[in-house]
Write an enzyme that holds these catalytic residues in place. Structure first.
Site, PDB file in Angstrom:
ATOM      1  N   GLY A   1       0.820  -1.225   0.000  1.00  0.00           N
ATOM      2  CA  GLY A   1       0.000   0.000   0.000  1.00  0.00           C
ATOM      3  C   GLY A   1       0.846   1.264   0.000  1.00  0.00           C
ATOM      4  O   GLY A   1       0.446   2.279   0.570  1.00  0.00           O
TER       5      GLY A   1
ATOM      6  N   SER B   1      -6.878   0.349  13.194  1.00  0.00           N
ATOM      7  CA  SER B   1      -7.432   1.706  13.157  1.00  0.00           C
ATOM      8  C   SER B   1      -8.238   1.934  14.432  1.00  0.00           C
ATOM      9  O   SER B   1      -8.866   1.002  14.950  1.00  0.00           O
ATOM     10  CB  SER B   1      -8.347   1.842  11.950  1.00  0.00           C
ATOM     11  OG  SER B   1      -9.162   2.968  12.099  1.00  0.00           O
ATOM     12  N   SER B   2      -8.248   3.182  14.883  1.00  0.00           N
ATOM     13  CA  SER B   2      -9.019   3.494  16.098  1.00  0.00           C
ATOM     14  C   SER B   2     -10.512   3.225  15.891  1.00  0.00           C
ATOM     15  O   SER B   2     -11.267   3.109  16.865  1.00  0.00           O
ATOM     16  CB  SER B   2      -8.793   4.949  16.528  1.00  0.00           C
ATOM     17  OG  SER B   2      -9.141   5.822  15.488  1.00  0.00           O
ATOM     18  N   CYS B   3     -10.953   3.081  14.623  1.00  0.00           N
ATOM     19  CA  CYS B   3     -12.360   2.746  14.326  1.00  0.00           C
ATOM     20  C   CYS B   3     -12.732   1.370  14.884  1.00  0.00           C
ATOM     21  O   CYS B   3     -13.923   1.047  14.969  1.00  0.00           O
ATOM     22  CB  CYS B   3     -12.618   2.678  12.835  1.00  0.00           C
ATOM     23  SG  CYS B   3     -12.359   4.204  12.006  1.00  0.00           S
TER      24      CYS B   3
ATOM     25  N   TYR C   1     -15.515  -2.884   8.359  1.00  0.00           N
ATOM     26  CA  TYR C   1     -14.125  -2.418   8.421  1.00  0.00           C
ATOM     27  C   TYR C   1     -13.531  -2.733   9.796  1.00  0.00           C
ATOM     28  O   TYR C   1     -12.425  -3.256   9.915  1.00  0.00           O
ATOM     29  CB  TYR C   1     -14.149  -0.918   8.150  1.00  0.00           C
ATOM     30  CG  TYR C   1     -12.831  -0.200   8.158  1.00  0.00           C
ATOM     31  CD1 TYR C   1     -11.912  -0.393   7.122  1.00  0.00           C
ATOM     32  CD2 TYR C   1     -12.523   0.707   9.157  1.00  0.00           C
ATOM     33  CE1 TYR C   1     -10.712   0.309   7.111  1.00  0.00           C
ATOM     34  CE2 TYR C   1     -11.320   1.412   9.151  1.00  0.00           C
ATOM     35  CZ  TYR C   1     -10.428   1.203   8.125  1.00  0.00           C
ATOM     36  OH  TYR C   1      -9.239   1.899   8.109  1.00  0.00           O
TER      37      TYR C   1
ATOM     38  N   LYS D   1     -10.408  -5.184  10.894  1.00  0.00           N
ATOM     39  CA  LYS D   1      -9.237  -4.678  11.627  1.00  0.00           C
ATOM     40  C   LYS D   1      -9.008  -5.498  12.900  1.00  0.00           C
ATOM     41  O   LYS D   1      -7.869  -5.846  13.222  1.00  0.00           O
ATOM     42  CB  LYS D   1      -9.431  -3.195  11.988  1.00  0.00           C
ATOM     43  CG  LYS D   1      -9.374  -2.275  10.795  1.00  0.00           C
ATOM     44  CD  LYS D   1      -7.983  -2.247  10.222  1.00  0.00           C
ATOM     45  CE  LYS D   1      -7.846  -1.424   8.971  1.00  0.00           C
ATOM     46  NZ  LYS D   1      -6.588  -1.625   8.268  1.00  0.00           N
TER      47      LYS D   1
ATOM     48  N   HIS E   1     -12.348  12.698   4.801  1.00  0.00           N
ATOM     49  CA  HIS E   1     -11.357  13.167   5.771  1.00  0.00           C
ATOM     50  C   HIS E   1     -11.620  14.648   6.021  1.00  0.00           C
ATOM     51  O   HIS E   1     -11.651  15.451   5.088  1.00  0.00           O
ATOM     52  CB  HIS E   1      -9.941  12.972   5.244  1.00  0.00           C
ATOM     53  CG  HIS E   1      -9.502  11.535   5.277  1.00  0.00           C
ATOM     54  ND1 HIS E   1      -8.291  11.111   4.796  1.00  0.00           N
ATOM     55  CD2 HIS E   1     -10.111  10.425   5.759  1.00  0.00           C
ATOM     56  CE1 HIS E   1      -8.169   9.804   4.973  1.00  0.00           C
ATOM     57  NE2 HIS E   1      -9.279   9.365   5.553  1.00  0.00           N
TER      58      HIS E   1
ATOM     59  N   ARG F   1     -12.261  23.645   0.990  1.00  0.00           N
ATOM     60  CA  ARG F   1     -13.382  24.595   0.934  1.00  0.00           C
ATOM     61  C   ARG F   1     -12.973  25.995   1.386  1.00  0.00           C
ATOM     62  O   ARG F   1     -13.387  26.996   0.804  1.00  0.00           O
ATOM     63  CB  ARG F   1     -14.552  24.065   1.764  1.00  0.00           C
ATOM     64  CG  ARG F   1     -15.330  23.035   0.929  1.00  0.00           C
ATOM     65  CD  ARG F   1     -16.268  22.179   1.685  1.00  0.00           C
ATOM     66  NE  ARG F   1     -17.060  22.908   2.631  1.00  0.00           N
ATOM     67  CZ  ARG F   1     -17.481  22.409   3.783  1.00  0.00           C
ATOM     68  NH1 ARG F   1     -17.186  21.168   4.101  1.00  0.00           N
ATOM     69  NH2 ARG F   1     -18.208  23.109   4.600  1.00  0.00           N
TER      70      ARG F   1
ATOM     71  N   TRP G   1     -20.397  21.481   8.604  1.00  0.00           N
ATOM     72  CA  TRP G   1     -21.505  20.635   9.068  1.00  0.00           C
ATOM     73  C   TRP G   1     -21.384  20.308  10.549  1.00  0.00           C
ATOM     74  O   TRP G   1     -20.291  20.011  11.041  1.00  0.00           O
ATOM     75  CB  TRP G   1     -21.521  19.320   8.286  1.00  0.00           C
ATOM     76  CG  TRP G   1     -22.082  19.494   6.893  1.00  0.00           C
ATOM     77  CD1 TRP G   1     -22.292  20.671   6.229  1.00  0.00           C
ATOM     78  CD2 TRP G   1     -22.497  18.449   6.021  1.00  0.00           C
ATOM     79  NE1 TRP G   1     -22.811  20.427   4.990  1.00  0.00           N
ATOM     80  CE2 TRP G   1     -22.961  19.070   4.832  1.00  0.00           C
ATOM     81  CE3 TRP G   1     -22.553  17.068   6.111  1.00  0.00           C
ATOM     82  CZ2 TRP G   1     -23.455  18.345   3.752  1.00  0.00           C
ATOM     83  CZ3 TRP G   1     -23.040  16.341   5.028  1.00  0.00           C
ATOM     84  CH2 TRP G   1     -23.487  16.978   3.867  1.00  0.00           C
TER      85      TRP G   1
HETATM   86  N1  LIG Z   1      -6.013   7.515   6.952  1.00  0.00           N
HETATM   87  C1  LIG Z   1      -6.340   7.421   8.216  1.00  0.00           C
HETATM   88  O1  LIG Z   1      -6.867   8.355   8.836  1.00  0.00           O
HETATM   89  C2  LIG Z   1      -6.066   6.124   8.954  1.00  0.00           C
HETATM   90  C3  LIG Z   1      -6.332   6.087  10.325  1.00  0.00           C
HETATM   91  C4  LIG Z   1      -6.089   4.909  11.026  1.00  0.00           C
HETATM   92  C5  LIG Z   1      -5.593   3.801  10.355  1.00  0.00           C
HETATM   93  N2  LIG Z   1      -5.348   3.861   9.025  1.00  0.00           N
HETATM   94  C6  LIG Z   1      -4.874   2.636   8.357  1.00  0.00           C
HETATM   95  O2  LIG Z   1      -3.694   2.880   7.627  1.00  0.00           O
HETATM   96  C7  LIG Z   1      -3.675   2.044   6.470  1.00  0.00           C
HETATM   97  C8  LIG Z   1      -3.437   2.905   5.238  1.00  0.00           C
HETATM   98  O3  LIG Z   1      -4.492   3.863   5.140  1.00  0.00           O
HETATM   99  P1  LIG Z   1      -4.406   5.078   4.104  1.00  0.00           P
HETATM  100  O4  LIG Z   1      -5.169   6.190   4.687  1.00  0.00           O
HETATM  101  O5  LIG Z   1      -2.987   5.279   3.670  1.00  0.00           O
HETATM  102  O6  LIG Z   1      -5.266   4.485   2.903  1.00  0.00           O
HETATM  103  P2  LIG Z   1      -5.159   4.828   1.346  1.00  0.00           P
HETATM  104  O7  LIG Z   1      -4.569   6.180   1.148  1.00  0.00           O
HETATM  105  O8  LIG Z   1      -6.494   4.529   0.767  1.00  0.00           O
HETATM  106  O9  LIG Z   1      -4.098   3.752   0.809  1.00  0.00           O
HETATM  107  C9  LIG Z   1      -4.433   2.382   0.706  1.00  0.00           C
HETATM  108  C10 LIG Z   1      -3.359   1.688  -0.108  1.00  0.00           C
HETATM  109  O10 LIG Z   1      -3.741   0.305  -0.272  1.00  0.00           O
HETATM  110  C11 LIG Z   1      -3.665  -0.028  -1.661  1.00  0.00           C
HETATM  111  N3  LIG Z   1      -4.614  -1.093  -1.973  1.00  0.00           N
HETATM  112  C12 LIG Z   1      -5.944  -1.146  -1.675  1.00  0.00           C
HETATM  113  N4  LIG Z   1      -6.491  -2.288  -2.146  1.00  0.00           N
HETATM  114  C13 LIG Z   1      -5.471  -2.978  -2.759  1.00  0.00           C
HETATM  115  C14 LIG Z   1      -5.395  -4.223  -3.434  1.00  0.00           C
HETATM  116  N5  LIG Z   1      -6.473  -5.002  -3.587  1.00  0.00           N
HETATM  117  N6  LIG Z   1      -4.202  -4.606  -3.949  1.00  0.00           N
HETATM  118  C15 LIG Z   1      -3.101  -3.817  -3.828  1.00  0.00           C
HETATM  119  N7  LIG Z   1      -3.101  -2.625  -3.175  1.00  0.00           N
HETATM  120  C16 LIG Z   1      -4.284  -2.208  -2.658  1.00  0.00           C
HETATM  121  C17 LIG Z   1      -3.997   1.286  -2.372  1.00  0.00           C
HETATM  122  O11 LIG Z   1      -3.589   1.249  -3.722  1.00  0.00           O
HETATM  123  P3  LIG Z   1      -4.574   1.932  -4.827  1.00  0.00           P
HETATM  124  O12 LIG Z   1      -4.863   3.319  -4.334  1.00  0.00           O
HETATM  125  O13 LIG Z   1      -3.786   1.885  -6.090  1.00  0.00           O
HETATM  126  O14 LIG Z   1      -5.813   1.078  -4.832  1.00  0.00           O
HETATM  127  C18 LIG Z   1      -3.176   2.258  -1.522  1.00  0.00           C
HETATM  128  O15 LIG Z   1      -1.818   2.192  -1.879  1.00  0.00           O
HETATM  129  C19 LIG Z   1      -5.008   1.292   6.453  1.00  0.00           C
HETATM  130  O16 LIG Z   1      -4.833   0.026   7.018  1.00  0.00           O
HETATM  131  C20 LIG Z   1      -5.879   2.132   7.354  1.00  0.00           C
HETATM  132  O17 LIG Z   1      -6.874   1.358   7.983  1.00  0.00           O
HETATM  133  C21 LIG Z   1      -5.555   4.997   8.301  1.00  0.00           C
END
Ligand SMILES: NC(=O)c1ccc[n+]([C@@H]2O[C@H](COP(=O)([O-])OP(=O)(O)OC[C@H]3O[C@@H](n4cnc5c(N)ncnc54)[C@H](OP(=O)(O)O)[C@@H]3O)[C@@H](O)[C@H]2O)c1
Length: 319
Positions: A21, A118-120, A147, A151, A190, A198, A213
Site C-alpha cells: 500500500g 485503526s481506532s475505528c 471495516y 481490523k 477526511h 473549501r 456541518w
Molecule cells: N487515513 C487514516 O486516517 C487512517 C487512520 C487509522 C488507520 N489507518 C490505516 O492505515 C492504512 C493505510 O491507510 P491510508 O489512509 O494510507 O489508505 P489509502 O490512502 O487509501 O491507501 C491504501 C493503499 O492500499 C492499496 N490497496 C488497496 N487495495 C489494494 C489491493 N487489492 N491490492 C493492492 N493494493 C491495494 C492502495 O492502492 P490503490 O490506491 O492503487 O488502490 C493504496 O496504496 C489502512 O490500514 C488504514 O486502515 C488509516
C-alpha cells in the site's frame, strides 16, 4: 516443511522491507521515512502490479521475494458513506488483503510484520480516552462494522501467530491521520482536506462565509502522517511485544477549534458558520497513548505546524 525461525530479528539498512500500500497516504509516508533513514532495500508493488486480493498472486510474490520485514498499509479505506454503501466489500477486501499478506509472510519466514489497525476498531461506546484493553469490550460503530471487524481480525491473527509460532507479527492502532498525500475524496470524508479545500476556495472567491456541518462541538484527535511513519519505523526497530500499541497525539480538539486553526493557516477572512441541522458524530474519540509514550515514542508535530505543512503541499499540488 516450513522452518519457523524465532531468532530476534536484526534490522539493518540493507534488510528487505516490503511496504504493502505504498501509494496511499500512510504507505507513502513510511517509504519517505525509510528512505530518509537510509534503508536501501525497499520492496514496492503497485495495486496494478500485484492485486493483494489474489491469494495465488500474493503467494507467488512472497515465495519469490521473501521479504524480511513487512508493513501492511494496504487496505480498503473510506469514510462513513463508502462504508455504509459497500459494507460487504469493506469486510471481504480487508480480510482478504491482510490474510493473504500475513499468511504468506508466515510461510516465507518474514522476521517481523507490522499490521495497521485503526481506532475505528474500538467500541462505539468506549470510555475515553481509549486504552488498548478497551478493544472488544463492546460493539463497534455500526456504520463501519465491516471495516472494524476486519481490523480486529487482523490484530487478533497477528497475536495468534505470535503465540503459536513465536513470530514477531505485531499491530498498531492509529488515530485519524492527515498530511501530504491526503485527498479531498468525498468517499474518504477526511475532515482536514475537506475543510482546507473549501476554505481555500472561499478565500480565492472572496466569499463571506464557509459552512461547516454539525455543531462544531465534537472532539477529534489528528496525527500528522509523518509522525505515524516515524512511530512505525520506531516499532520496526524497537518494539517486539505481542500487545498492539495505540498511536496518536493523546490530544483532541473540537471541530470548531480545528476550523479556526485552518482559517488562520489559510488566511481566510470570512466567517465560519456551523450548520447545526446536520448530525454530529460521536462526541469524542481519543486514544490513550500513555503506553507508547512510556516506551519512548511521542508525536512531534503540533497541529498548527502540521496544518501549515499540509496546506503548503495542497498549494503545490494545485499547480
Ligand atoms: N487515513 C487514516 O486516517 C487512517 C487512520 C487509522 C488507520 N489507518 C490505516 O492505515 C492504512 C493505510 O491507510 P491510508 O489512509 O494510507 O489508505 P489509502 O490512502 O487509501 O491507501 C491504501 C493503499 O492500499 C492499496 N490497496 C488497496 N487495495 C489494494 C489491493 N487489492 N491490492 C493492492 N493494493 C491495494 C492502495 O492502492 P490503490 O490506491 O492503487 O488502490 C493504496 O496504496 C489502512 O490500514 C488504514 O486502515 C488509516
Amino acid at each position: 516443511m516450513v522452518f519457523y525461525s524465532t531468532i530476534k530479528p536484526m534490522l539493518t539498512k540493507k534488510s528487505k522491507i516490503y511496504i504493502a500500500g505504498h501509494t496511499g497516504l500512510v504507505g507513502s509516508a513510511i517509504v519517505r521515512k525509510l528512505k530518509k533513514d537510509g534503508y536501501t532495500n525497499i520492496l514496492l508493488k503497485t495495486h496494478k502490479e500485484l492485486d493483494l486480493l489474489s491469494s495465488e498472486r500474493v503467494k507467488r510474490f512472497f515465495a519469490k521475494e521473501k521479504p524480511d520485514y513487512v508493513i501492511i498499509a494496504a487496505a480498503r479505506v473510506g469514510g462513513i458513506k463508502a462504508n455504509m454503501t459497500y459494507p460487504a466489500d469493506f469486510l471481504y477486501e480487508n480480510l482478504q488483503i491482510q490474510n493473504n499478506i500475513l499468511w504468506s509472510s508466515l510461510r516465507n519466514n518474514a522476521k517481523k510484520v507490522i499490521f495497521l489497525g485503526s481506532s475505528c476498531a474500538y467500541p462505539r461506546d468506549s470510555n475515553q480516552p481509549m486504552k488498548e484493553e478497551y478493544l472488544l469490550v463492546g460493539k463497534p460503530e455500526p456504520t463501519n462494522e465491516g471495516y472494524a471487524i476486519a481490523k480486529i481480525s487482523g490484530v487478533k491473527l497477528c497475536e495468534k501467530i505470535y503465540e503459536q509460532y513465536g513470530k514477531i507479527f505485531i499491530s498498531c492502532m492509529p488515530t485519524n491521520i492527515y498530511g501530504p498525500g491526503d485527498t479531498n475524496d468525498p468517499l474518504k470524508s477526511h475532515v482536514i482536506p475537506a475543510l482546507v479545500g473549501r476554505m481555500h476556495q472561499a478565500k480565492i472567491n472572496n466569499n463571506k462565509e464557509v459552512i461547516v456541518w454539525g455543531s462544531g462541538k465534537i472532539k477529534r484527535e489528528f496525527l500528522y502522517v509523518d509522525d505515524l511513519a516515524d512511530a512505525i519505523v520506531w516499532m520496526l526497530k524497537k518494539y517486539d511485544k505481542k500487545e498492539f500499541l495505540n498511536i496518536g497525539t493523546g490530544v483532541d480538539v473540537t471541530i470548531r477549534e480545528l476550523a479556526l486553526l485552518i482559517q488562520k493557516v489559510i488566511g481566510f477572512r470570512g466567517q465560519i458558520v456551523f450548520d447545526t441541522s446536520k448530525l454530529d458524530g460521536m462526541p469524542r474519540k481519543l486514544l490513550d497513548v500513555s503506553k507508547i509514550n512510556s516506551l519512548g515514542w511521542k508525536a512531534k508535530t503540533d497541529l498548527e505546524d502540521g496544518l501549515k505543512s499540509f496546506y503548503n503541499w495542497f498549494l503545490e499540488n494545485l499547480k
